[in-house]
Design an enzyme around this catalytic site. Structure first.
Site, mmCIF file in Angstrom:
data_model
loop_
_atom_site.group_PDB
_atom_site.id
_atom_site.type_symbol
_atom_site.label_atom_id
_atom_site.label_comp_id
_atom_site.label_asym_id
_atom_site.label_seq_id
_atom_site.Cartn_x
_atom_site.Cartn_y
_atom_site.Cartn_z
ATOM 1 N NE ARG A 152 35.772 47.383 57.518
ATOM 2 C CZ ARG A 152 35.695 46.120 57.172
ATOM 3 N NH1 ARG A 152 35.510 45.671 55.846
ATOM 4 N NH2 ARG A 152 36.249 45.217 57.966
ATOM 5 C CG ASN A 175 31.027 43.875 58.812
ATOM 6 O OD1 ASN A 175 30.716 42.822 58.279
ATOM 7 N ND2 ASN A 175 32.332 44.259 58.535
ATOM 8 C CD GLU A 176 34.800 42.251 60.222
ATOM 9 O OE1 GLU A 176 35.010 40.920 59.770
ATOM 10 O OE2 GLU A 176 35.566 43.251 60.169
ATOM 11 C CD GLU A 227 33.014 38.948 56.905
ATOM 12 O OE1 GLU A 227 34.056 39.254 56.442
ATOM 13 O OE2 GLU A 227 32.120 40.073 56.985
ATOM 14 C CD1 TRP A 258 42.305 41.340 54.977
ATOM 15 C CD2 TRP A 258 43.489 40.332 56.649
ATOM 16 N NE1 TRP A 258 41.439 39.947 55.559
ATOM 17 C CE2 TRP A 258 42.437 39.678 56.550
ATOM 18 C CE3 TRP A 258 44.592 40.181 57.467
ATOM 19 C CZ2 TRP A 258 42.303 38.689 57.498
ATOM 20 C CZ3 TRP A 258 44.482 39.122 58.553
ATOM 21 C CH2 TRP A 258 43.353 38.253 58.377
ATOM 22 C CD GLU A 308 37.615 43.957 52.051
ATOM 23 O OE1 GLU A 308 38.337 43.597 53.215
ATOM 24 O OE2 GLU A 308 36.323 44.099 51.863
ATOM 25 C CE LYS A 309 42.941 47.098 43.111
ATOM 26 N NZ LYS A 309 43.100 48.067 44.097
ATOM 27 C CG PHE A 310 44.598 42.272 44.850
ATOM 28 C CD1 PHE A 310 44.610 41.775 43.698
ATOM 29 C CD2 PHE A 310 45.037 43.475 44.832
ATOM 30 C CE1 PHE A 310 45.287 42.204 42.677
ATOM 31 C CE2 PHE A 310 45.553 44.105 44.019
ATOM 32 C CZ PHE A 310 45.512 43.645 42.720
ATOM 33 C CG HIS A 311 39.067 39.174 50.646
ATOM 34 N ND1 HIS A 311 38.489 37.948 50.385
ATOM 35 C CD2 HIS A 311 39.505 39.288 52.032
ATOM 36 C CE1 HIS A 311 38.204 37.399 51.754
ATOM 37 N NE2 HIS A 311 38.885 38.365 52.824
#
Length: 680
Positions: free
Chosen positions: A114, A152-153, A305, A313, A353-356
């Site tokens: 991204r 975003n950010e 957020e 991360w 980010e599937k483990f976020h």
């Protein structure tokens, strides 16, 4: 202009990022049902959906988004609709390679992650604004949409040729001509003088130390060009929907943006904050970001957020205990947040980010984590009276991005001096002293504060120095950290090594900077680190602390104090607390135990126990805990969570048998417990 109040309308917003494009459409109704059951008021939609919304250049697929917004509106869920311009689709980079960012060493960054966009690229801007225009026209009047979230950010930096052209135009506007650029950059050094504009470029890979003033101006430019991207999208949205507030999201101590400049262009200032559950001082880091954001917003702000549990991360991503989720959320409200949003609603099953963590975890709704989410959703309406109110703070901390950028370049006296940890150390000392602080720009109005702390202001404009000295001349207490007032706004060293106005005010003149390689002993015990200075003291300057060899470490002249080092935490806390007390700045609540936080916002007192122990807190009279809306008033020893209370603790509302003062009351807080108190 619209504001956060137009979105809150007397409520504390609650929700998070919602990414329905990642899920089959038959999941969406379940999402809305579970959101309603959790007390969700607001979700952010579309942050990373450019490829879904525009699968090919100029080809829009808005049908799915309209169905999502209709479904959310039918469920009473409001939407902060995003412009998805932070993550362009692969086709943009393929068709327009100039939209891809280039690093200082010439490497082109590609799609597959991204933020693969160049802020100076005309092609990127054209496509981003076209999509923003289409979204605003299509959905600006949708009844679910209550706010806009741009990009975003923000943070991409590019060194390409198109960036070089725009950088030269920026310099021409700032300086007027090439001679002024040469003067500001000190190009007489190392034969760097530019004879034509064609040789002026962004800092690129070089054999040795680059020109520091050139680097500083490029940091300024890079922030400004990102701000141009934001305001361009914002202006499109305002043209279509002048009644809807517009925001973008910052991060704590984010180095790529001058957040003061960005905040001035936003209707709502927002923060993404992810304190580490493994850090025993995570609440201090969190409060730093909260206080900074409140200062940038000059009032209430939005938590855009945060994490319901683990992130993905860090090297090791610890899960967040459920009681900490509630405590972090209430801390944000205490320090000015009028809304709490999480990343994200439903945990992703694929992607980076599937483990976020998410409000709805992989294990589903029947989990301790999601039950804690629902509990918080029930509690927030109980304290809605805090919405729109101010946080009480007698102390201000000065923070400046341009000084930060100049301080941390190579070729300085010490690479160990990093503004982020330095500011955190000072903030930690204030937090431990139970003092709430606003963060301010060095040229901001300081007159309302009893004490102003300046951890470091290496680069100080004349206006900033005049502001600080005028504040002190008006009776304010100023505490300055080391290596302050050294350079002007072109990063040129001021005569004498420190501005003469500050030398006169502080009663010191650094004769030589002596950075430390590690902790050094102080006279009388304790240590200090990072820095020391050979100081000449003016008449009337008192030494508050000294190194073991007698070198002054902290001094005082009248109401101005100077810390020529970074004292160990206990001493730094004492020095700042003593200065605050002399200035008349007081904690929100006296006599607090270590690890307990008290903040006054509006007419409410937030008391937060960040320790693993049950604590007893004396209150100045009876109060009611709004989080226990049906419970008794706090008139004696009270436990906010009786089941978690220490054995033998008094029942809620029981009178204090040893209390001789009918005007006092006591509160017992369970481990990681919180109370929001209204005086009776």
């Amino acid at each position: 202009m619209p504001s956060l109040a137009d979105a809150t309308r007397g409520r504390l917003l609650y929700g998070g990022d919602y990414n329905p494009e990642q899920w089959p459409e038959d999941v969406w109704p379940e999402d809305v049902r579970l959101m309603r059951e959790a007390g969700v008021t607001t979700v952010t939609v579309g942050v990373f959906s450019w490829a879904k919304l525009e699968p090919a250049p100029g080809v829009h697929d808005f049908g799915w988004l309209r169905r999502v917004l209709d479904l959310l509106h039918g469920g009473g869920i409001e939407v902060c609709l995003a412009t998805p311009t932070a993550s362009p689709p692969p086709w943009l980079g393929e068709l327009h390679p100039g939209t891809l960012p280039v690093t200082a060493d010439g490497t082109t960054l590609s799609w597959g992650s991204r933020n693969q966009w160049c802020p100076s690229s005309a092609d990127y801007r054209r496509h981003a604004l076209a999509l923003t225009e289409a979204l605003a026209a299509e959905f600006g009047t949708h009844p679910a949409v209550r706010m806009w979230h741009v990009n975003n950010e923000y943070g991409p930096v590019c060194h390409c040729d198109e960036t070089a052209d725009r950088f030269r135009a920026w310099l021409q506007k700032r300086y007027g001509g090439l001679d002024a650029v040469n003067a500001a950059w000190g190009t007489a050094f190392w034969s760097q003088q530019h004879a034509t504009w064609s040789t002026v470029a962004p800092p690129r890979a070089a054999p040795y130390l680059p020109n520091p003033a050139q680097q500083l101006d490029f940091r300024r430019f890079s922030s400004d060009v990102l701000l141009e991207c934001f305001t361009a999208e914002r202006d499109v949205l305002r043209r279509h929907t002048p009644h809807l507030p517009v925001t973008t999201n910052f991060m704590t101590l984010h180095p790529h943006l001058d957040c003061w400049a960005f905040a001035a262009e936003e209707d709502v200032v927002s923060l993404d904050s992810y304190p580490d559950p493994a850090d025993p001082r995570a609440m201090v880091w969190a409060s730093l970001g909260q206080d900074m954001t409140r200062g940038q917003a000059r009032g209430p702000w939005l938590q855009m957020e945060m994490a319901a549990s683990a992130v993905n991360w860090r090297g090791v991503n610890r899960a967040k205990p459920v009681d900490r989720l509630r405590l972090e959320a209430l801390q944000a409200v205490a320090r000015g947040a009028d809304g709490l949003c999480f990343f994200q609603w439903r945990a992703s099953r694929s992607g980076a980010e599937k483990f976020h963590s998410a409000l709805l975890p992989h294990a589903g709704a029947d989990t301790p984590q999601h039950r804690a989410v629902r509990t918080l959703g029930r509690e927030l309406p109980l304290i809605a009276e805090v919405v729109g109110t101010d946080v009480e703070a007698d102390v201000a901390v000065v923070l400046d991005w341009e000084s930060w950028w100049a301080l941390e370049q190579r070729g300085r006296p010490s690479d160990r001096v990093d503004l982020g940890p330095l500011v955190l150390a000072w903030h930690s000392a204030l937090w431990d002293a139970h003092l709430t602080a606003d963060y301010v720009h060095p040229e901001a109005d300081l007159t309302r504060y009893r004490m102003v702390a300046v951890p470091n202001l290496y680069l100080a404009t004349d206006a900033a120095i005049d502001n600080l000295t005028a504040y002190a001349a008006g009776g304010g207490t100023l505490v300055s950290g080391f290596f302050t007032g050294v350079a002007d706004d072109t990063d040129t060293i001021r005569p004498g090594g420190m501005d003469e106005r500050l030398r006169e005010l502080l009663g010191v003149q650094p004769l030589e900077w002596r950075p430390l390689t590690g902790p050094a002993p102080l006279d009388g015990g304790g240590t200090a680190d990072l820095w020391s200075e050979d100081l000449r003291l003016a008449d009337g300057t008192e030494v508050l602390a000294a190194f073991a060899d007698g070198t002054p470490a902290a001094t005082c002249r009248g109401r101005a104090r100077y810390l020529a080092t970074l004292p160990e935490p206990a001493l730094l806390r004492r020095l700042l607390a003593d200065a605050a007390e002399a200035a008349g700045a007081r904690p929100a609540l006296a006599g607090l135990p270590a690890g307990v936080e008290a903040v006054r916002r509006g007419g409410l007192l937030f008391v937060l126990n960040h320790t693993a122990d049950t604590v007893r807190i004396a209150l100045p009279g009876p109060h009611r805990d709004l989080l226990a809306a049906t419970g008794p008033a706090v008139t004696g020893p009270t436990v906010t969570d009786p089941e978690a209370a220490a054995p033998g603790a008094a029942a809620p509302g029981a009178p204090a048998p040893d209390s001789a003062d009918p005007c006092t009351a006591a509160l017992h807080l369970a481990p990681y417990g919180a109370a929001v108190l209204r005086p009776l």
